[in-house]
Design a protein around this motif. Structure first.
Motif, mmCIF file in Angstrom:
data_model
loop_
_atom_site.group_PDB
_atom_site.id
_atom_site.type_symbol
_atom_site.label_atom_id
_atom_site.label_comp_id
_atom_site.label_asym_id
_atom_site.label_seq_id
_atom_site.Cartn_x
_atom_site.Cartn_y
_atom_site.Cartn_z
ATOM 1 N N TYR A 59 0.839 -1.197 0.000
ATOM 2 C CA TYR A 59 0.000 0.000 0.000
ATOM 3 C C TYR A 59 0.870 1.242 0.000
ATOM 4 O O TYR A 59 2.080 1.176 0.267
ATOM 5 N N ILE A 60 0.255 2.344 -0.335
ATOM 6 C CA ILE A 60 0.945 3.637 -0.396
ATOM 7 C C ILE A 60 0.116 4.648 0.385
ATOM 8 O O ILE A 60 -1.080 4.453 0.615
ATOM 9 N N PHE A 61 0.775 5.724 0.786
ATOM 10 C CA PHE A 61 0.041 6.715 1.581
ATOM 11 C C PHE A 61 0.697 8.090 1.494
ATOM 12 O O PHE A 61 1.866 8.221 1.089
ATOM 13 N N THR A 62 -0.075 9.079 1.868
ATOM 14 C CA THR A 62 0.453 10.433 2.036
ATOM 15 C C THR A 62 0.031 10.935 3.416
ATOM 16 O O THR A 62 -1.000 10.519 3.954
ATOM 17 N N ILE A 63 0.854 11.824 3.950
ATOM 18 C CA ILE A 63 0.517 12.516 5.200
ATOM 19 C C ILE A 63 0.545 14.010 4.893
ATOM 20 O O ILE A 63 1.500 14.496 4.277
ATOM 21 N N ARG A 94 -0.661 18.651 1.057
ATOM 22 C CA ARG A 94 -0.142 19.440 -0.051
ATOM 23 C C ARG A 94 -0.536 18.912 -1.438
ATOM 24 O O ARG A 94 -0.938 19.652 -2.294
ATOM 25 N N TYR A 95 -0.368 17.591 -1.645
ATOM 26 C CA TYR A 95 -0.723 17.066 -2.961
ATOM 27 C C TYR A 95 -1.548 15.808 -2.897
ATOM 28 O O TYR A 95 -1.570 15.024 -3.839
ATOM 29 N N ALA A 96 -2.221 15.618 -1.800
ATOM 30 C CA ALA A 96 -2.984 14.382 -1.626
ATOM 31 C C ALA A 96 -4.031 14.207 -2.718
ATOM 32 O O ALA A 96 -4.217 13.128 -3.254
ATOM 33 N N LYS A 97 -4.735 15.283 -3.062
ATOM 34 C CA LYS A 97 -5.829 15.138 -4.020
ATOM 35 C C LYS A 97 -5.290 14.699 -5.382
ATOM 36 O O LYS A 97 -5.784 13.749 -5.992
ATOM 37 N N GLN A 98 -4.245 15.372 -5.830
ATOM 38 C CA GLN A 98 -3.681 14.996 -7.116
ATOM 39 C C GLN A 98 -3.144 13.575 -7.101
ATOM 40 O O GLN A 98 -3.263 12.845 -8.076
ATOM 41 N N ALA A 99 -2.548 13.190 -5.983
ATOM 42 C CA ALA A 99 -2.012 11.833 -5.889
ATOM 43 C C ALA A 99 -3.127 10.837 -6.113
ATOM 44 O O ALA A 99 -2.962 9.817 -6.777
ATOM 45 N N CYS A 100 -4.264 11.149 -5.583
ATOM 46 C CA CYS A 100 -5.391 10.228 -5.678
ATOM 47 C C CYS A 100 -6.000 10.262 -7.074
ATOM 48 O O CYS A 100 -6.422 9.248 -7.614
ATOM 49 N N ASP A 101 -6.047 11.437 -7.677
ATOM 50 C CA ASP A 101 -6.779 11.584 -8.933
ATOM 51 C C ASP A 101 -5.989 11.173 -10.170
ATOM 52 O O ASP A 101 -6.567 10.748 -11.159
ATOM 53 N N THR A 102 -4.684 11.343 -10.133
ATOM 54 C CA THR A 102 -3.960 11.300 -11.402
ATOM 55 C C THR A 102 -3.055 10.087 -11.598
ATOM 56 O O THR A 102 -2.456 9.956 -12.652
ATOM 57 N N HIS A 103 -2.943 9.234 -10.626
ATOM 58 C CA HIS A 103 -1.982 8.145 -10.792
ATOM 59 C C HIS A 103 -2.655 6.784 -10.773
ATOM 60 O O HIS A 103 -3.403 6.459 -9.855
ATOM 61 N N ASN A 104 -2.355 5.993 -11.786
ATOM 62 C CA ASN A 104 -2.992 4.685 -11.907
ATOM 63 C C ASN A 104 -2.676 3.771 -10.738
ATOM 64 O O ASN A 104 -3.478 2.916 -10.387
ATOM 65 N N ALA A 105 -1.500 3.953 -10.139
ATOM 66 C CA ALA A 105 -1.116 3.069 -9.034
ATOM 67 C C ALA A 105 -2.157 3.088 -7.921
ATOM 68 O O ALA A 105 -2.398 2.070 -7.282
ATOM 69 N N VAL A 106 -2.785 4.237 -7.711
ATOM 70 C CA VAL A 106 -3.753 4.305 -6.611
ATOM 71 C C VAL A 106 -5.024 3.520 -6.922
ATOM 72 O O VAL A 106 -5.847 3.293 -6.050
ATOM 73 N N LYS A 107 -5.174 3.114 -8.179
ATOM 74 C CA LYS A 107 -6.312 2.250 -8.516
ATOM 75 C C LYS A 107 -5.936 0.783 -8.379
ATOM 76 O O LYS A 107 -6.793 -0.094 -8.385
ATOM 77 N N SER A 108 -4.651 0.507 -8.268
ATOM 78 C CA SER A 108 -4.168 -0.876 -8.252
ATOM 79 C C SER A 108 -3.817 -1.376 -6.864
ATOM 80 O O SER A 108 -3.659 -2.569 -6.662
ATOM 81 N N MET A 109 -3.605 -0.468 -5.937
ATOM 82 C CA MET A 109 -3.305 -0.903 -4.568
ATOM 83 C C MET A 109 -3.885 0.124 -3.605
ATOM 84 O O MET A 109 -4.158 1.258 -3.986
ATOM 85 N N PRO A 110 -4.063 -0.293 -2.354
ATOM 86 C CA PRO A 110 -4.683 0.621 -1.398
ATOM 87 C C PRO A 110 -3.864 1.902 -1.229
ATOM 88 O O PRO A 110 -2.640 1.848 -1.111
ATOM 89 N N TYR A 111 -4.571 3.012 -1.261
ATOM 90 C CA TYR A 111 -3.953 4.321 -1.027
ATOM 91 C C TYR A 111 -4.647 4.966 0.175
ATOM 92 O O TYR A 111 -5.867 5.096 0.192
ATOM 93 N N PHE A 112 -3.831 5.327 1.172
ATOM 94 C CA PHE A 112 -4.377 5.953 2.382
ATOM 95 C C PHE A 112 -3.869 7.387 2.470
ATOM 96 O O PHE A 112 -2.736 7.667 2.095
ATOM 97 N N HIS A 113 -4.731 8.247 2.983
ATOM 98 C CA HIS A 113 -4.282 9.607 3.267
ATOM 99 C C HIS A 113 -4.549 9.928 4.734
ATOM 100 O O HIS A 113 -5.627 9.620 5.261
ATOM 101 N N TYR A 114 -3.560 10.526 5.371
ATOM 102 C CA TYR A 114 -3.687 10.922 6.777
ATOM 103 C C TYR A 114 -3.476 12.430 6.864
ATOM 104 O O TYR A 114 -2.510 12.948 6.292
ATOM 105 N N ASP A 115 -4.334 13.103 7.595
ATOM 106 C CA ASP A 115 -4.201 14.558 7.703
ATOM 107 C C ASP A 115 -2.970 14.954 8.498
ATOM 108 O O ASP A 115 -2.331 15.963 8.212
#
Ligand SMILES: C[S@@+](CC[C@H](N)C(=O)[O-])C[C@H]1O[C@@H](n2cnc3c(N)ncnc32)[C@H](O)[C@@H]1O
Length: 152
Positions: free
Chosen positions: A37-41, A44-65
């Motif tokens: 899995y991958i994540f951001t804390i 700053r760029y959490a939204k783009q990370a989620c929207d624009t990269h195919n990897a986030v559709k292939s494995m769990p992506y977590f975001h923490y504030d």
């Protein structure tokens, strides 16, 4: 979360990552080098990370504030491995990667926060004259894990 038959897994992410390009490079490497899995804390760029990269559709992506939010939700039994060019860090060359762990990289401009450094179970660095690009650093750590298989 994906696990495998050797009872090992790792997640990798960036604290307060600054550019979507770096996140994209890291996600692509993570996907190809066996991250579960991958994540951001931080925001700053959490939204783009989620929207624009195919990897986030292939494995769990977590975001923490916040770091605390992330720290409170580390998978049970996993170790936190901070990655930072810091005097207190151990050399990657001699580091035994935990079977189950979470690798945390720092921001392009500020690096890992003091709190993250203090809370990391292990802090690792590799030799470089100056600090490298965060995605390159993450790629080196994941490649090293691949060739120096976890033992404990
Ligand atoms: C560009 S660096 C941050 C530099 C920051 N200005 C500083 O001096 O702390 C971005 C991230 O890449 C990772 N990194 C880069 N070079 C590294 C090295 N030689 N060893 C360990 N981590 C490294 C760390 O996670 C770091 O927080």
């Amino acid at each position: 979360m994906v696990d495998n038959f050797e009872n090992e897994y790792f997640g990798i992410g960036i604290q307060n990552g600054k550019t979507p390009e770096n996140l994209g490079v890291l996600w692509r490497t993570a996907q190809n080098l066996g991250a579960s899995y991958i994540f951001t804390i931080g925001n700053r760029y959490a939204k783009q990370a989620c929207d624009t990269h195919n990897a986030v559709k292939s494995m769990p992506y977590f975001h923490y504030d916040t770091f605390q939010d992330f720290y409170d939700n580390i998978p049970k039994g996993a170790r936190l491995v901070g990655v930072e060019l810091d005097d207190t860090a151990v050399d990657l060359e001699t580091f035994h990667h935990p079977r189950r762990c979470v690798y945390l990289l720092g921001a392009e401009d500020h690096g890992l926060s003091k709190q993250a450094i203090e809370k990391s179970h292990f802090l690792v660095k590799f030799k470089s004259q100056l600090s490298l690009n965060v995605s390159v650093a993450g790629s080196i750590v994941m490649y090293d894990r691949g060739i120096n298989k976890p033992r404990s």
